[in-house]
Design an enzyme around this catalytic site. Sequence first.
Site, PDB file in Angstrom:
ATOM      1  CB  CYS A  43       4.344  -5.365  10.014  1.00 24.24           C
ATOM      2  SG  CYS A  43       5.609  -4.456  11.599  1.00 24.24           S
ATOM      3  CB  CYS A  79       2.051  -1.280  16.924  1.00 24.09           C
ATOM      4  SG  CYS A  79       4.017  -1.169  17.358  1.00 24.09           S
ATOM      5  CB  SER A 130       8.426   6.753  10.863  1.00 18.26           C
ATOM      6  OG  SER A 130       7.944   5.858  12.440  1.00 18.26           O
ATOM      7  CB  CYS A 142      -0.603  -0.509  13.437  1.00 18.01           C
ATOM      8  SG  CYS A 142      -0.295  -0.641  11.858  1.00 18.01           S
ATOM      9  CD  GLU A 184      -2.860  -1.056   1.990  1.00 24.21           C
ATOM     10  OE1 GLU A 184      -4.096  -0.417   2.007  1.00 24.21           O
ATOM     11  OE2 GLU A 184      -2.477  -1.514   3.101  1.00 24.21           O
TER      12      GLU A 184
HETATM   13  S1  SF4 Z   1       2.755   0.904  13.289  1.00 22.30           S
HETATM   14 FE1  SF4 Z   1       3.820  -0.502  14.074  1.00 22.30          FE
HETATM   15  S2  SF4 Z   1       2.877  -2.659  13.626  1.00 22.30           S
HETATM   16 FE2  SF4 Z   1       1.673  -0.909  12.320  1.00 22.30          FE
HETATM   17  S3  SF4 Z   1       3.532  -0.911  10.869  1.00 22.30           S
HETATM   18 FE3  SF4 Z   1       4.421   0.750  12.101  1.00 22.30          FE
HETATM   19  S4  SF4 Z   1       6.006  -1.121  13.181  1.00 22.30           S
HETATM   20 FE4  SF4 Z   1       4.174  -1.750  12.294  1.00 22.30          FE
END
Ligand code: SF4
Length: 362
Positions: free
Chosen positions: A113, A117, A198, A120, A93
């Site tokens: 991922c 988290c 990030s 998320c 995406e």
């Molecule tokens: S917020 Fe955490 S779980 Fe979501 S994409 Fe970023 S690192 Fe991965």
Amino acid sequence: MEKRTNLTGLSKAELAEFIEQIGEPAYRGRQIFGALHQRRLQSFEEITELPKALRERLQKEATASTLKVESRYISEDGTRRYLMKTHDNLPVETVFIPEERRDTICFSSQSGCPLQCTFCLTAQLGLLRSLTPGEIVEQIIIALNDAYGVGEKPPRGTNLVGMGAGEPFLNFDSLMKALGIMADPQGLFIVPHRVTVSTAGVVPRIRELATLTQRPNLAISLAAPTDNLRDELMPINKKWPIGELLGACKEFEQTIKAGERFTFEYVMLDGINDSGEQARQLANLLNRYDLHARVNLIPHNPADPLPYQPSPMARVESFKYILESKGVRTFVRRPRGRDIFAACGQLAARRETNTIQQSIGA
Ligand code: SF4
């Protein structure tokens, strides 16, 4: 399985070498690099300055693009979200965010991922696989071509943020290679200081970044002022707790040069991490480590299966007030593209029916 070399993922020098290996002069490699990156062509067929026989040979032995756009969603605020598929059918995406003075493209570094988290949506996919340098670069080419037309010069500057799906620092080599390719003046020419990456806190890579001269801006997703809460919200904290993370951040901050940016991102979750006490804890923490980076407060973007709500704006403002009263520079980030699930933490290969959706079948 795609065995052919994706030429979009090669640097100019590597492309010249590839071309020489198949018995063609090196300058053809430079021609192809310009066609793929500066003119943003996505097939060899379109590179008409190459002899027909070479184009046919390249089609057999290499690829110019591998991502297919499955759907595109356009938000009321102009934000566009692309749902693409890799050659092995995994979701990727990308989000294009037009702004008055610049455009920002948010790219993914992984399909899914591995980090968990809890705020998320991408986390729910798990890790499908890391993306190749070519797949990272292609996302930018596709978004620019869709917004402005193939090869058309963007009217404003283009900023990139590595805040899409995935943890960029768990795909560090591919990420840095893609950024190097995109910085080439004979290509997209998006230089590192226009790029922000990030991380959830992969400490060894923060330390590595501190040693590099050509590097993107850095953003750290913090989300909590204490280890207890951060362990819960971002389980990576169990591996690299706040003390270690902020120690590495300080090392990085000490190497910052003029023009580079370093920020903390703090997602604001209603009743979870947004109290006055937590604002004081956060300010004290940053001051204790003598960190001067700005804090971006990001009201959480609600997404159905997630158990959180965004903090009310009044609480976000009072959190900001407390941080600033303790000398911490603070900024409140406006969410973009929430209605099409394009906002931070909302990317999870979602298909919508209630928004403008167009298949543009690349
Ligand atoms: S917020 Fe955490 S779980 Fe979501 S994409 Fe970023 S690192 Fe991965």
